[in-house]
Design an enzyme around this catalytic site. Structure first.
Site, PDB file in Angstrom:
ATOM      1  N   LYS A 137       0.892  -1.289  -0.137  1.00  0.00           N
ATOM      2  CA  LYS A 137       0.132   0.140  -0.170  1.00  0.00           C
ATOM      3  C   LYS A 137       0.945   1.607  -0.085  1.00  0.00           C
ATOM      4  CE  LYS A 137       0.763   1.891   3.202  1.00  0.00           C
ATOM      5  NZ  LYS A 137       1.698   1.795   4.128  1.00  0.00           N
ATOM      6  N   TYR A 222      -4.676   4.301   5.798  1.00  0.00           N
ATOM      7  CA  TYR A 222      -5.061   3.001   7.403  1.00  0.00           C
ATOM      8  C   TYR A 222      -6.372   3.898   7.873  1.00  0.00           C
ATOM      9  CZ  TYR A 222      -0.609   0.564   7.352  1.00  0.00           C
ATOM     10  OH  TYR A 222       0.655  -0.042   6.609  1.00  0.00           O
TER      11      TYR A 222
HETATM   12  P1  NAD Z   1      12.446   1.491   2.914  1.00  0.00           P
HETATM   13  O1  NAD Z   1      13.154   2.857   2.141  1.00  0.00           O
HETATM   14  O2  NAD Z   1      12.665   0.643   3.975  1.00  0.00           O
HETATM   15  O3  NAD Z   1      12.579   0.523   1.410  1.00  0.00           O
HETATM   16  C1  NAD Z   1      12.458   0.595  -0.176  1.00  0.00           C
HETATM   17  C2  NAD Z   1      13.547  -0.354  -0.821  1.00  0.00           C
HETATM   18  O4  NAD Z   1      13.462   0.084  -1.796  1.00  0.00           O
HETATM   19  C3  NAD Z   1      14.878   0.198  -0.910  1.00  0.00           C
HETATM   20  O5  NAD Z   1      15.113  -1.420  -0.368  1.00  0.00           O
HETATM   21  C4  NAD Z   1      15.302   0.745  -1.936  1.00  0.00           C
HETATM   22  O6  NAD Z   1      16.591   0.363  -1.834  1.00  0.00           O
HETATM   23  C5  NAD Z   1      14.208   0.322  -3.475  1.00  0.00           C
HETATM   24  N1  NAD Z   1      14.621   1.116  -3.893  1.00  0.00           N
HETATM   25  C6  NAD Z   1      14.179   0.450  -5.022  1.00  0.00           C
HETATM   26  N2  NAD Z   1      14.585   1.431  -6.249  1.00  0.00           N
HETATM   27  C7  NAD Z   1      14.294   2.785  -5.333  1.00  0.00           C
HETATM   28  C8  NAD Z   1      14.528   4.170  -5.580  1.00  0.00           C
HETATM   29  N3  NAD Z   1      14.004   4.242  -6.972  1.00  0.00           N
HETATM   30  N4  NAD Z   1      14.371   4.802  -4.529  1.00  0.00           N
HETATM   31  C9  NAD Z   1      14.330   4.996  -3.914  1.00  0.00           C
HETATM   32  N5  NAD Z   1      14.185   2.955  -3.191  1.00  0.00           N
HETATM   33  C10 NAD Z   1      14.341   2.171  -4.424  1.00  0.00           C
HETATM   34  O7  NAD Z   1      10.616   1.493   2.682  1.00  0.00           O
HETATM   35  P2  NAD Z   1       9.913   0.866   3.109  1.00  0.00           P
HETATM   36  O8  NAD Z   1       9.273   0.786   4.894  1.00  0.00           O
HETATM   37  O9  NAD Z   1      10.051  -1.037   3.061  1.00  0.00           O
HETATM   38  O10 NAD Z   1       8.412   1.289   2.381  1.00  0.00           O
HETATM   39  C11 NAD Z   1       8.038   0.155   0.806  1.00  0.00           C
HETATM   40  C12 NAD Z   1       7.070   0.281   0.388  1.00  0.00           C
HETATM   41  O11 NAD Z   1       6.121  -0.543   1.327  1.00  0.00           O
HETATM   42  C13 NAD Z   1       6.182   1.696   0.654  1.00  0.00           C
HETATM   43  O12 NAD Z   1       5.335   1.537  -0.167  1.00  0.00           O
HETATM   44  C14 NAD Z   1       5.027   1.322   1.476  1.00  0.00           C
HETATM   45  O13 NAD Z   1       3.704   2.070   1.700  1.00  0.00           O
HETATM   46  C15 NAD Z   1       5.117   0.030   1.734  1.00  0.00           C
HETATM   47  N6  NAD Z   1       4.909  -0.158   4.038  1.00  0.00           N
HETATM   48  C16 NAD Z   1       3.960  -0.875   4.636  1.00  0.00           C
HETATM   49  C17 NAD Z   1       3.667  -1.112   5.633  1.00  0.00           C
HETATM   50  C18 NAD Z   1       2.226  -1.898   5.705  1.00  0.00           C
HETATM   51  O14 NAD Z   1       2.545  -1.992   7.195  1.00  0.00           O
HETATM   52  N7  NAD Z   1       1.755  -2.858   5.268  1.00  0.00           N
HETATM   53  C19 NAD Z   1       4.544  -0.888   6.698  1.00  0.00           C
HETATM   54  C20 NAD Z   1       6.321   0.157   6.065  1.00  0.00           C
HETATM   55  C21 NAD Z   1       5.872   0.246   4.401  1.00  0.00           C
END
Ligand code: NAD
Length: 371
Positions: A137, A222
């Site tokens: 999401k 949410y």
């Molecule tokens: P994060 O920044 O920790 O991880 C993102 C990953 O994407 C990194 O490994 C990064 O290297 C990679 N990536 C690939 N291309 C990229 C670019 N162009 N720029 C930046 N990063 C790039 O983020 P996250 O917290 O893991 O969030 C990722 C997704 O998961 C989001 O859509 C977020 O909304 C979702 N999320 C959902 C929940 C949930 O509870 N369902 C919780 C956290 C995050």
């Protein structure tokens, strides 16, 4: 049903006519499939960031889902994850070559866990490679993108699910059961408060290009989604107001705090808050003719806590992502129907509401919704 017969029937009918033996599937540490004989969803994670890590760790305890592949732009992360999760090099890809996953019979589905703006193109590429997709999401930046993703998955005949982990959370489901069975009577009001104080101003969540907005896309969603599963209807109108205390940190198009109100066909109203500037903001409250339900925390990783007019909710906590991935495996491989949908159409409704929230802020007007 005899479990061996069940196993053989499912094996024959699913994408799981495995080329790898069950013993090798069961080789991973903490892997809990030993006593399970049904089909297993073999998943590749795209985006090895913080949430991807949480999902990967949670999947160690899944019964029906297993992490078998990786997609990342960072070779050192692939090396690290390969040894941590026992992933063969033949199941590792980068963002340039992952379309080749179509030739890999050992992967059934890809879980896209990258920054929001990337979901649209990545999901469509996965669909075109013939693999089922689970997407984090918000599914996309807006409803138009969301519809295109649904269309691509339909065209490729693959399933599209969205990571709505709370749709499988036990206390949440108990409130939904009570509401469906009429224990609360007519639903009158929902309050959804969702937020946290965001740190590093340089992170992608505060970059409009990658996040598609601000708190609303990340955490306010949410309350949008929760208002629908708590009330049990889809809203027909929305009004919204934005406030910004720090335009330096929250630039143009990146919302800091939004209040929004939703109207539902049965007469209930919702009043919600989405913020990147307040901590301790994780509460759902449902008020109805014959009672109430409260969850606080309501959307964090848990344990979720809650009570109703009948007392404390006592359903045990289970790691959300473990339950989610087992349930999603059931949906994809066995056609299981979840109590609250987690498909692309469900996520599209949230995107339509978010589009309308932004429109209402821009125009200062009430926006009608047709979901
Ligand atoms: P994060 O920044 O920790 O991880 C993102 C990953 O994407 C990194 O490994 C990064 O290297 C990679 N990536 C690939 N291309 C990229 C670019 N162009 N720029 C930046 N990063 C790039 O983020 P996250 O917290 O893991 O969030 C990722 C997704 O998961 C989001 O859509 C977020 O909304 C979702 N999320 C959902 C929940 C949930 O509870 N369902 C919780 C956290 C995050």
């Amino acid at each position: 049903m005899n479990s061996r017969r069940y196993f053989l029937q499912n094996l024959a009918g699913s994408a799981l006519a495995l080329s790898i033996p069950w013993e090798s599937l069961a080789g991973t540490r903490n892997f809990s499939h030993q006593s399970y004989q049904g089909p297993i969803l073999r998943v590749a994670i795209m985006g090895l960031g913080s949430y991807g890590t949480r999902v990967a760790d949670a999947m160690k305890n899944c019964k029906k889902a297993k992490l078998v592949g990786l997609i990342s732009g960072t070779p050192s992360k692939i090396d690290d994850w390969q040894s941590r999760y026992n992933i063969p090099v033949t199941n590792c890809y980068n963002y340039e070559n992952f379309d080749r996953i179509k030739d890999n019979p050992e992967i059934d589905a890809v879980y896209v866990i990258t920054p929001n703006a990337l979901h649209h193109d990545q999901v469509i590429r996965v669909a075109r490679a013939g693999k089922h997709v689970i997407c984090e999401k918000p599914m996309a930046l807006n409803a138009k993108e969301g519809q295109e993703m649904i269309d691509a998955c339909n065209k490729a005949n693959v399933k599209l699910l969205v990571g709505y982990r709370l749709h499988f959370e036990a206390k949440t489901l108990e409130i939904i059961r009570m509401r469906k069975e009429g224990e609360f009577g007519k639903i009158l009001f929902f309050q959804g408060l969702c937020g946290f104080r965001i740190g590093d101003p340089k992170q992608w969540r505060l970059n409009k290009q990658l996040a598609g907005g601000g708190s609303m896309m990340d955490i306010g969603i949410y309350a949008v989604n929760g208002s629908r599963y708590m009330i049990g209807e889809d809203p027909v109108w929305v009004t919204a107001q934005e406030t910004k205390t720090n335009p330096e940190k929250f630039k143009e198009g990146v919302d800091e705090t939004i209040q929004f109100q939703l109207g539902f066909p049965g007469g209930a109203v919702a009043s919600c808050l989405s913020s990147y500037n307040m901590n301790n903001l994780d509460r759902f409250f449902l008020n109805a003719e014959k009672g109430f339900a409260e969850l606080q925390p309501s959307t964090g990783y848990g344990p979720i806590k809650g009570r109703t007019n009948k007392g404390e909710l006592t359903q045990p906590h289970a790691t959300h992502q473990t339950v989610q991935m087992d349930e999603m495996a059931g949906i994809i491989l066995e056609g299981k129907i979840p109590i609250v949908p987690v498909d692309g159409e469900e996520a599209l409704k949230d995107l339509k509401i978010i589009d309308a929230i932004y429109l209402s802020i821009k125009t200062g007007k009430k926006v009608k919704l047709r979901l």
